[in-house]
Design a protein around this motif. Structure first.
Motif, PDB file in Angstrom:
ATOM      1  N   SER B 247      45.156  56.258  42.718  1.00 35.58           N
ATOM      2  CA  SER B 247      45.159  56.197  44.191  1.00 35.58           C
ATOM      3  C   SER B 247      44.221  55.091  44.664  1.00 35.58           C
ATOM      4  N   VAL B 248      44.383  54.735  45.917  1.00 37.84           N
ATOM      5  CA  VAL B 248      43.573  53.642  46.466  1.00 37.84           C
ATOM      6  C   VAL B 248      42.088  53.999  46.484  1.00 37.84           C
ATOM      7  N   THR B 249      41.803  55.274  46.677  1.00 42.59           N
ATOM      8  CA  THR B 249      40.383  55.662  46.730  1.00 42.59           C
ATOM      9  C   THR B 249      39.724  55.588  45.358  1.00 42.59           C
ATOM     10  N   LYS B 250      40.532  55.664  44.329  1.00 38.80           N
ATOM     11  CA  LYS B 250      39.962  55.620  42.974  1.00 38.80           C
ATOM     12  C   LYS B 250      40.108  54.246  42.323  1.00 38.80           C
ATOM     13  N   ALA B 251      40.684  53.310  43.057  1.00 35.12           N
ATOM     14  CA  ALA B 251      40.959  51.988  42.464  1.00 35.12           C
ATOM     15  C   ALA B 251      39.692  51.366  41.882  1.00 35.12           C
ATOM     16  N   LYS B 252      39.854  50.638  40.802  1.00 31.26           N
ATOM     17  CA  LYS B 252      38.716  49.999  40.124  1.00 31.26           C
ATOM     18  C   LYS B 252      38.969  48.492  40.027  1.00 31.26           C
ATOM     19  N   PRO B 253      38.649  47.776  41.100  1.00 26.35           N
ATOM     20  CA  PRO B 253      38.953  46.330  41.135  1.00 26.35           C
ATOM     21  C   PRO B 253      38.320  45.547  39.989  1.00 26.35           C
ATOM     22  N   LYS B 254      37.170  46.032  39.494  1.00 27.84           N
ATOM     23  CA  LYS B 254      36.504  45.279  38.427  1.00 27.84           C
ATOM     24  C   LYS B 254      37.144  45.512  37.060  1.00 27.84           C
ATOM     25  N   ARG B 255      38.227  46.255  37.070  1.00 25.14           N
ATOM     26  CA  ARG B 255      39.023  46.317  35.843  1.00 25.14           C
ATOM     27  C   ARG B 255      40.120  45.250  35.853  1.00 25.14           C
ATOM     28  N   LEU B 256      40.220  44.538  36.946  1.00 29.71           N
ATOM     29  CA  LEU B 256      41.135  43.385  36.960  1.00 29.71           C
ATOM     30  C   LEU B 256      40.599  42.344  35.994  1.00 29.71           C
ATOM     31  N   GLU B 257      41.484  41.574  35.401  1.00 28.63           N
ATOM     32  CA  GLU B 257      40.986  40.568  34.469  1.00 28.63           C
ATOM     33  C   GLU B 257      40.392  39.393  35.263  1.00 28.63           C
ATOM     34  N   SER B 258      39.407  38.785  34.677  1.00 26.21           N
ATOM     35  CA  SER B 258      38.773  37.580  35.227  1.00 26.21           C
ATOM     36  C   SER B 258      38.482  37.684  36.723  1.00 26.21           C
ATOM     37  N   TRP B 259      37.998  38.848  37.115  1.00 30.09           N
ATOM     38  CA  TRP B 259      37.677  39.034  38.536  1.00 30.09           C
ATOM     39  C   TRP B 259      36.455  38.212  38.947  1.00 30.09           C
ATOM     40  N   ARG B 260      35.578  37.936  38.001  1.00 27.03           N
ATOM     41  CA  ARG B 260      34.359  37.191  38.335  1.00 27.03           C
ATOM     42  C   ARG B 260      34.693  35.798  38.866  1.00 27.03           C
ATOM     43  N   SER B 261      35.751  35.215  38.328  1.00 31.27           N
ATOM     44  CA  SER B 261      36.134  33.866  38.764  1.00 31.27           C
ATOM     45  C   SER B 261      37.302  33.917  39.743  1.00 31.27           C
ATOM     46  N   SER B 262      37.635  35.117  40.206  1.00 32.86           N
ATOM     47  CA  SER B 262      38.746  35.307  41.162  1.00 32.86           C
ATOM     48  C   SER B 262      40.074  34.795  40.615  1.00 32.86           C
ATOM     49  N   ASN B 263      40.260  34.936  39.315  1.00 31.17           N
ATOM     50  CA  ASN B 263      41.485  34.415  38.710  1.00 31.17           C
ATOM     51  C   ASN B 263      42.531  35.492  38.399  1.00 31.17           C
ATOM     52  N   SER B 264      42.274  36.729  38.801  1.00 32.74           N
ATOM     53  CA  SER B 264      43.196  37.813  38.428  1.00 32.74           C
ATOM     54  C   SER B 264      44.626  37.511  38.862  1.00 32.74           C
ATOM     55  N   LEU B 265      44.781  37.149  40.119  1.00 38.82           N
ATOM     56  CA  LEU B 265      46.122  36.918  40.654  1.00 38.82           C
ATOM     57  C   LEU B 265      46.734  35.638  40.080  1.00 38.82           C
ATOM     58  N   ILE B 266      45.895  34.629  39.943  1.00 42.64           N
ATOM     59  CA  ILE B 266      46.385  33.358  39.374  1.00 42.64           C
ATOM     60  C   ILE B 266      46.935  33.582  37.972  1.00 42.64           C
ATOM     61  N   MET B 267      46.252  34.420  37.214  1.00 41.98           N
ATOM     62  CA  MET B 267      46.715  34.686  35.846  1.00 41.98           C
ATOM     63  C   MET B 267      48.010  35.493  35.838  1.00 41.98           C
ATOM     64  N   LEU B 268      48.121  36.441  36.755  1.00 37.75           N
ATOM     65  CA  LEU B 268      49.371  37.210  36.835  1.00 37.75           C
ATOM     66  C   LEU B 268      50.548  36.295  37.183  1.00 37.75           C
ATOM     67  N   LYS B 269      50.288  35.369  38.088  1.00 37.18           N
ATOM     68  CA  LYS B 269      51.357  34.430  38.467  1.00 37.18           C
ATOM     69  C   LYS B 269      51.749  33.563  37.271  1.00 37.18           C
ATOM     70  N   ALA B 270      50.753  33.123  36.523  1.00 42.71           N
ATOM     71  CA  ALA B 270      51.049  32.303  35.345  1.00 42.71           C
ATOM     72  C   ALA B 270      51.795  33.119  34.296  1.00 42.71           C
ATOM     73  N   ASN B 271      51.399  34.388  34.148  1.00 42.72           N
ATOM     74  CA  ASN B 271      52.128  35.283  33.242  1.00 42.72           C
ATOM     75  C   ASN B 271      53.604  35.369  33.636  1.00 42.72           C
ATOM     76  N   ALA B 272      53.832  35.564  34.935  1.00 40.25           N
ATOM     77  CA  ALA B 272      55.208  35.709  35.422  1.00 40.25           C
ATOM     78  C   ALA B 272      56.007  34.429  35.168  1.00 40.25           C
ATOM     79  N   ARG B 273      55.351  33.287  35.342  1.00 40.24           N
ATOM     80  CA  ARG B 273      56.052  32.022  35.067  1.00 40.24           C
ATOM     81  C   ARG B 273      56.383  31.879  33.584  1.00 40.24           C
ATOM     82  N   GLY B 274      55.448  32.276  32.736  1.00 36.79           N
ATOM     83  CA  GLY B 274      55.692  32.224  31.293  1.00 36.79           C
ATOM     84  C   GLY B 274      56.850  33.120  30.891  1.00 36.79           C
TER      85      GLY B 274
END
Lengths: 379, 363
Positions: B247-274
């Motif tokens: 659920s949204v209240t339990k979400a753990k954003p810091k389990r996203l990959e490469s969150w420190r560099s804000s690359n989580s979404l960029i990497m997902l997009k690259a994954n989708a392109r691959g």
């Protein structure tokens, strides 16, 4: 207790009819079949068309008979009398017993309080059947004792550890080797591993007359699950392990019990890395001097030779996609290897020759062969 | 609203059943030809790793420049090169098998997920002088894989504590370590690219009974689609399900990959392109050849939906995952990836693809 229900739920059967693949059931019994213990026949469990099967096939890879299983199967064993038993995969709730290859299947009654761990074996005279199982109430491993003719359950011993996986008869038929993998599971948690931090695997040697523990072997690596074993005529025991620790740490996975000691069979660092912390099956050849172990996760089969029957010498590594099932073939140094991609190979270790066994096979390529093949060496 | 009333696994089941009827009417086998296997290597695998290697070379150059005159500005200037390399790596993730597995290169490059916070623990140990001395003498050869790649570098470049350490450290510890990591990244991607060119391409394209794991066409095609399936599973389970939780209240954003560099979404997009490029090269021609263009169009449409969904998500995702509308959008994205996996898995029996029956799910 009612026997294992082999029928499909109505909705699923209806669905099957709709898509027109109910014809698979027509394969439930095949043409006349030679006795199981005739030379040149093997058996394995496999997945095909979304269902699980026991498949008996000949030396050329021709399917001779297939029997639909209620769920995924795992270990198989053959008795000296030609009986065949197949165990349901962990947590297993059924065992299939055939008194001979043409016999009507006997489905043995397994209780939910003692689900099977996937392997079983016969006594040397074929009168008893021993199954690795979990005693849920005690949270301990158990060994189920069965009448191999009637299929009635007679007793349960403690396996002397947690999570027994493979059981094998000793060379002289007086004891049982038990690989207590050390992993605790409970039916309500499915296949979830509940005790990775406190695992204590061991190999136990139980006296068949009363189930008493006479010897036990353990190792310092608590997360190295001792899961599959093979026994040769010298009562040497090959142990194939699966490491439950971090994936980036790689361990030696093959062990040999000989002369009262348990020793690691270390490969070169690259092979150790390639095995990917997981061995799925282990087998001796018919001479007991050659030993092979498969790593489906590493797509490798490693082969060792016991020089003068004693000194283990690394021999060769084969690269085969999703190789797992192993059994001895008819010649010294010979192994049958089956894969999850549907292939069957023969490997002659002495000449290092790998050959495909699929020429002329009927539909065998469609199968995803499971972890184990019927061992040529009798339990 | 309907979706909220029906368990998601039931939706998946219904979807899978529908697909069964839609996609598999003929039971005819599909064939991915040898040409397509070769094209996959030449048009996807090799360019992926070459791009990644080039990105690592640039990163190595900038790390060297940074160390000539360490400053926060120089650190900032290096960050985009790090992100570019990470993006290139994400694009290559539809091929995780092969040379990537040798020497634990996959772990060395990208030690993630890091369930036990090993990167931070190992970095703390490295701060100890005696360990630094070991690093200087032996490089990363005997160091933990957690210290060898992008996750450690990400901390040095983006986390304030490590950034300050690099600037203030008179012994240039941080810089020395950064250069060591980038050298290692360059070494790894050079080796992977070379291994593909020198050995793996020939083995994969020309299956034979030599001691190569590709002995039959089923081995070739299973390798390709197993890699695709591994990435889909990783996206669904690790990249999305873990941070989303239930659920949204339990979400753990810091389990996203490469969150420190804000690359989580960029990497997902690259994954989708691959994934998209891999499927276009291999599956599309097989389906069209079999007269099943409509099936390809469905898969292609689904890939477009995933792209659209990704494009609508805000960046950096780590700061938005706790917001209900964005949590729901990511959940929808997860469902789309699940549906794509279901669609592809429905086709695999016809392609003679066996998804690691024992390799993934043995006992």
């Amino acid at each position: 207790m009612s026997p294992v229900d082999l029928t499909l739920p109505n909705s699923r059967r209806h669905f099957m009819r709709q898509v027109g693949i109910g014809m698979l059931f027509a394969l439930n019994s095949g043409p006349s079949v030679a006795k199981l213990n005739d030379k040149g026949y093997w058996a394995g469990t496999a997945k095909q068309g979304g269902f699980y099967w026991l498949i008996i096939f000949d030396a050329q890879g021709q399917v001779q008979r297939q029997i639909k299983l209620p769920s995924r199967g795992h270990g198989l064993q053959q008795s000296t009398k030609g009986q065949l038993v197949v165990c349901g995969r962990r947590p297993g709730v059924w065992m299939l017993l055939l008194q001979n290859s043409l016999a009507k299947p006997q489905w043995l009654e397994v209780t939910l309080s003692s689900p099977l761990s996937g392997h079983c074996c016969f006594s040397s005279n074929g009168e008893r059947l021993y199954s690795a199982e979990n005693n849920i109430q005690l949270a301990q491993g158990g060994i189920g004792v069965w009448d191999a003719q009637s299929g009635l359950r007679l007793n349960q011993w403690l396996s002397q550890g947690i999570g027994p996986h493979e059981v094998q008869l000793s060379h002289d038929g007086t004891h049982l080797w038990v690989a207590n993998g050390g992993i605790l599971t409970q039916p309500k948690h499915g296949r979830e591993k509940l005790n990775l931090a406190t695992m204590a695997p061991n190999i136990s040697y139980l006296r068949l007359s009363d189930g008493a523990l006479t010897q036990q072997y353990s190792i310092n690596e608590s997360q190295l699950s001792l899961r599959h074993i093979a026994v040769n005529s010298r009562n040497q025991v090959a142990v194939a392990c699966q490491y439950q620790g971090p994936a980036h740490v790689r361990k030696t996975l093959l062990l040999l019990i000989h002369g009262g000691h348990i020793n690691y069979l270390s490969c070169d660092p690259k092979t150790t890395l390639d095995l990917n912390n997981y061995l799925g099956s282990v087998a001796f050849d018919i001479s007991g001097e050659w030993l092979s172990a498969s790593s489906p996760r590493g797509h490798r089969v490693v082969v060792w030779r016991l020089a003068q029957g004693v000194e283990p010498i690394y021999h060769h590594t084969l690269a085969i996609t999703d190789a797992c099932g192993l059994s001895a073939s008819n010649g010294p140094g010979g192994f049958i290897i089956s894969t999850g991609t549907g292939h069957i190979y023969h490997y002659a270790a002495i000449t290092k020759t790998l050959s495909s066994m699929e020429a002329g096979a009927r539909s065998a390529n469609d199968f995803s062969w499971d972890n184990h093949l019927l061992p040529k060496q009798l339990c | 609203m309907l979706k909220k009333c029906i368990p998601s696994n039931l939706i998946q089941l219904i979807f899978a059943a529908l697909l069964w009827f839609i996609i598999i009417p003929s039971h005819a086998n599909l064939l991915v030809s040898n040409n397509e296997v070769a094209a996959w290597v030449d048009q996807y695998v090799l360019p992926s790793y070459q791009n990644l290697h080039q990105a690592n070379l640039l990163l190595q150059t900038h790390a060297g420049e940074l160390c000539a005159a360490p400053s926060l500005q120089q650190l900032n200037k290096t960050q985009p090169h790090f992100s570019k390399a990470l993006k290139a790596m994400a694009y290559s993730q539809a091929i995780d098998g092969g040379p990537m597995q040798d020497e634990l290169r996959n772990f060395q490059l990208y030690f993630w997920p890091d369930r036990n916070n090993l990167v931070n623990k190992q970095l703390a140990k490295l701060m100890d002088d005696s360990n630094l001395q070991g690093l200087k003498e032996q490089g990363l050869e005997h160091a933990s894989v957690a210290l060898a790649g992008y996750p450690a570098l990400e901390r040095l470049l983006f986390e304030p504590f490590y950034r300050q350490t690099i600037i203030k450290d008179q012994e240039k510890f941080g810089c020395y370590y950064m250069v060591t990591i980038t050298n290692n990244l360059v070494r790894l991607t050079a080796a992977i690219t070379e291994d593909w060119k020198a050995k793996w391409r020939a083995q994969l394209v020309g299956p034979s009974n030599s001691n190569s794991r590709f002995k039959k066409p089923a081995d070739q095609v299973s390798f390709i689609f197993s890699n695709i399936d591994v990435l889909l599973t990783k996206i669904i389970t690790k990249k999305l399900t873990k941070p989303l939780t239930s659920s949204v209240t339990k979400a753990k954003p810091k389990r996203l990959e490469s969150w420190r560099s804000s690359n989580s979404l960029i990497m997902l997009k690259a994954n989708a392109r691959g994934l998209t490029d891999s499927l276009k090269i291999t599956l599309k021609p097989a389906l069209i050849r079999a007269g099943e263009t409509s099936n390809w169009n469905q898969i292609s449409h689904h890939l477009s939906l995933i792209k659209q969904q990704l494009d609508q998500l805000p960046t950096p995702l780590v700061t938005h995952l706790n917001e209900p509308q964005h949590w729901l959008a990511v959940e929808e994205l997860r469902e789309q990836f699940i549906q794509l996996q279901v669609m592809l898995r429905a086709l695999y029996p016809r392609l003679n693809v066996h998804l690691g029956f024992n390799a993934y799910d043995g006992d």
